[in-house]
Design an enzyme around this catalytic site. Structure first.
Site, PDB file in Angstrom:
ATOM      1  CD  GLU A  18      61.692  52.672  48.687  1.00 52.58           C
ATOM      2  OE1 GLU A  18      61.126  53.269  47.995  1.00 52.58           O
ATOM      3  OE2 GLU A  18      62.968  52.969  49.168  1.00 52.58           O
ATOM      4  CG  HIS A  49      41.466  49.880  30.025  1.00 51.90           C
ATOM      5  ND1 HIS A  49      40.565  50.344  29.167  1.00 51.90           N
ATOM      6  CD2 HIS A  49      42.387  50.847  30.045  1.00 51.90           C
ATOM      7  CE1 HIS A  49      40.879  51.456  28.789  1.00 51.90           C
ATOM      8  NE2 HIS A  49      41.961  51.643  29.091  1.00 51.90           N
TER       9      HIS A  49
END
Ligand code: GLN
Ligand code: ZN
Length: 752
Positions: free
Chosen positions: A18, A692
């Site tokens: 969640e 990245h």
């Protein structure tokens, strides 16, 4: 006799991820702050309920985190990196926290994220605090008090807040402004904040606070060790008991200082190697509580409670003031085994995830309280799959299987002649961005909605395109792009025997990134070739060389949950033998360069110096067992990232890979120093740009980087590549970056 049960923290991700879902939606402006906060609140509420329902005597609060608990400690202490302070007109809020963690880009400026690094020897990553001599601290982010009030309001009792201790907090951070000073000098600025928080705890009638100081399990210097006496004298308060919490190893080597720290209790990890209950037994004053971390917080097997009961029984009766607990926070295991409805019961009955571990703690403490061993189950694990043949195979390993036929110099000459590799050869680390069609095809295939043939034809289509893209870009050594892999460990474990998979076994790796480690439940072996057909297909589409691509034995081992009935070395040997067969098959299929990735190599390093050599021996041997099967003319590469190479560079040399490609651009090339110092003998591809970020590196930037490398290494032994795989980038970024990279390499090559 006082025996209490508690745990050191629960996972904060929610049983169905969640937190991740809400965070990502919030970052994409799909939900508002209120809805994000609600998700956090529900996760916390459910964690409180779990602890209470399972029957723990103390209920932990403060283990929840919006991104990372080291980062929220920085926020709590008002330690926001200066570059972010400018942005905030008011006080620190949750956006500050996310920005520090993820970086912040506007049309005018780019603020880089704080560095992220491994939390001790786990696969969890924390955000590294930044300090300078002038760092100013104030109690800014009051999450801990809010969560405490929330739990009190929900009518939970015996609440035990958790804080990261001030000394470990400083130890985990880095000095950023170059001026040399000891981080310990900052203690006096931090301690008043801890004291203030303690006062707030007392106002809320809190009896115990858990202060995590995991660095007590490390080899730390006398100065750092002595700081503990000072800090806990300062924080001492007769009305608030401190449980000084250590984990990830024994603290016996520091016990002569630890025994004098003014706290009311000490938590010790009884699962990691060498936890010496005997030493603790009489060294620590009997007026102190000892919290016994006997339930393994880092693996998923059920505990043998009867055995533990017997082992600690005398200690418990003798000391009388006891907590029963997990070895460390349960952050490192999945949330709930109950969700694994599809798992074979023969396996499932042997496992215990975070919620089940709470039950184990309670059951054990109940048995000890009531002096009733009979309530405990035996939990003898009996379902490991053992292949009798394999044991024979492992015992046949000889020294000659662990080395190449000739030394690197000889191989270098042969390979250069046969493989025709140019100076400053360009290549990539393996993966390319996966397309939507491919991902959809994988899902459909897993759901049996498309046939294997259809799925494989999608993969082939991808490989064909990826080869042609690389040819167009002018790269020298090509890759097949790894379209058949979802994850570098998952893929190999799915194709090897001995692994089991969970459906919901997520564990937080960092921020909103979770991994689902496979479980090693039996002997590992290879039934048939895994990657050969893809590499062969890729090679058939080009005249250039295609690099075969495997995940190494240490990485497969460390990124899985391991069985505990045999040593890690035997498991990694079994994986290595499987990979050795794959390497041989790749060579036989005409693949002349094979890369064996070991990004987790550094992670396996034990925390204490005295255990390091033993690890290196088995880790290096496993890698060599998998790689040394080839003839001299076949070139072996390895790739490592997320690493501080200082501690491992000698072992990297011992791997004797022909080429090592590493991540170095993110740390501003600091990593290279040690390779230079030690005169790394083989070839090296030090990563010339950071994959990245979304930035496109320019030709001139990359030329400057290469020039730097040429000063450090022999130009004939430098490879030109990005610093990691490209699967997290999009095609546009990849094309532009690699185009510039190839131009930079070729320009310089022509001048040599
Ligand atoms: N070959 C892998 C890739 O390119 C390596 C990934 C990694 O280093 N973690 O994705
Ligand atoms: Zn990498």
């Amino acid at each position: 006799m006082n025996i209490f049960s508690h745990i050191l923290g629960l996972p904060r991700i929610g049983s169905m991820r969640e937190l991740k879902i809400a965070q990502e939606k919030y970052w994409n402006d799909e939900i508002d702050l209120k809805s994000l906060f609600n998700t956090g609140k529900n996760i916390r509420k459910s964690n409180l309920k779990i602890q209470k329902e399972k029957g723990l005597d103390f209920i932990s609060v403060g283990d929840f985190s919006w991104y990372d608990h080291v980062l929220h400690t920085s926020m709590m202490l008002g330690n926001v990196p200066n570059r972010y302070k400018m942005l905030e007109d008011t006080c620190i809020n949750i956006d500050t926290l996310f920005r520090v963690a993820r970086g912040f880009v506007t049309s005018e400026k780019t603020l880089h994220a704080s560095e992220m690094t491994k939390w001790f020897n786990t696969n969890y990553h924390y955000i590294v605090p930044e300090f300078s001599k002038n760092t100013y601290f104030n109690f800014s982010w009051k999450q801990i008090l809010e969560e405490l009030d929330e739990a009190i309001k929900l009518k939970f009792h015996n609440i035990k807040p958790i804080l990261l201790g001030p000394i470990s907090y400083l130890w985990l951070g880095k000095v950023v402004d170059g001026k040399k000073f000891s981080k310990l000098e900052l203690l006096d600025k931090i301690l008043p904040i801890y004291r203030k928080i303690f006062l707030e705890f007392k106002n809320r009638k809190i009896k115990w606070v858990q202060i995590d100081e995991p660095i007590l399990a490390l080899d730390i210097s006398k100065r750092w060790l002595e700081a503990f006496i000072y800090v806990y004298d300062y924080l001492h308060d007769k009305d608030l008991k401190v449980l000084l919490t250590t984990y990830f190893g024994s603290i016996a080597h520091n016990i002569n200082t630890i025994k004098d720290i003014a706290v009311s209790g000490i938590h010790i990890d009884c699962v990691s190697e060498n936890s010496e209950l005997n030493i603790i037994k009489n060294k620590i004053s009997k007026s102190s509580y000892i919290s016994l971390g006997v339930i393994n917080g880092r693996n998923i097997w059920k505990s043998n409670l009867k055995k533990i009961y017997e082992e600690i029984y005398d200690f418990v009766r003798y000391r009388k003031k006891i907590f029963i607990s997990t070895s460390c926070s349960l952050l490192h295991v999945p949330v709930d085994l109950q969700l694994e409805k599809n798992m074979d019961i023969n396996f499932r009955q042997n496992f215990s995830f975070a919620i089940q571990k709470c039950e184990e703690v309670c059951l054990l403490s109940k048995a000890l309280k009531e002096n009733k061993k009979s309530v405990l189950s035996k939990n003898v694990l009996k379902n490991f799959y053992k292949e009798s043949n394999l044991y024979g195979l492992c015992s046949k390993i000889q020294e000659k299987h662990l080395r190449r036929n000739n030394s690197y110099d000889v191989r270098y000459t042969i390979q250069n002649k046969i493989l025709n590799i140019p100076t400053l050869p360009t290549t990539t680390i393996g993966s390319f961005p996966q397309t939507k069609t491919l991902r959809e095809a994988r899902l459909k295939f897993k759901d049996n909605k498309i046939s294997l043939e259809k799925y494989h034809s999608e993969i082939k289509e991808y490989i064909k395109n990826v080869i042609s893209e690389q040819e167009k870009l002018g790269l020298d050594i090509l890759v097949h792009g790894e379209p058949e892999r979802n994850d570098m460990v998952e893929y190999f474990s799915e194709h090897l025997q001995g692994f089991l998979f969970t459906q919901f076994g997520w564990v937080q790796s960092y921020g909103s990134r979770y991994v689902k480690p496979p479980i090693i439940v039996g002997d590992v072996y290879r039934k048939k070739p895994i990657t050969v057909k893809w590499s062969k297909y890729a090679q058939s589409k080009t005249n250039k060389l295609v690099k075969g691509m495997l995940t190494g034995p240490i990485t497969i081992l460390l990124w899985s949950f391991c069985r505990e009935d045999i040593s890690k070395y035997i498991i990694s040997e079994q994986i290595a033998i499987s990979l050795r067969e794959e390497v041989k098959d790749l060579e036989n299929a005409g693949i002349k360069i094979i890369q064996i990735d070991e990004p987790a190599f550094r992670e396996g390093l034990p925390l204490r110096n005295k255990f390091k050599e033993k690890y290196f021996n088995w880790a290096v041997n496993s890698f060599k067992l998998s790689s040394s099967v080839v003839s001299d003319q076949t070139q072996i590469h390895t790739h490592m990232c997320y690493s501080d190479f200082n501690d491992i560079v000698e072992a990297v040399i011992r791997l004797d890979a022909d080429v090592v490609t590493i991540e170095s651009s993110r740390s501003n090339f600091k990593l290279l120093k040690c390779f230079k110092k030690i005169k790394y003998p083989n070839s090296i591809g030090p990563g010339i740009y950071d994959i990245h970020t979304t930035n496109i590196p320019s030709v001139s930037d990359m030329k400057n980087v290469i020039k730097k490398y040429i000063k450090i290494f022999d130009v004939k032994k430098i490879w030109i590549n990005p610093d990691c795989g490209l699967k997290t980038r999009n095609w546009k970024e990849v094309r532009q970056s690699l185009k510039n990279m190839v131009i930079a390499a070729k320009d310089l090559r022509d001048k040599i």
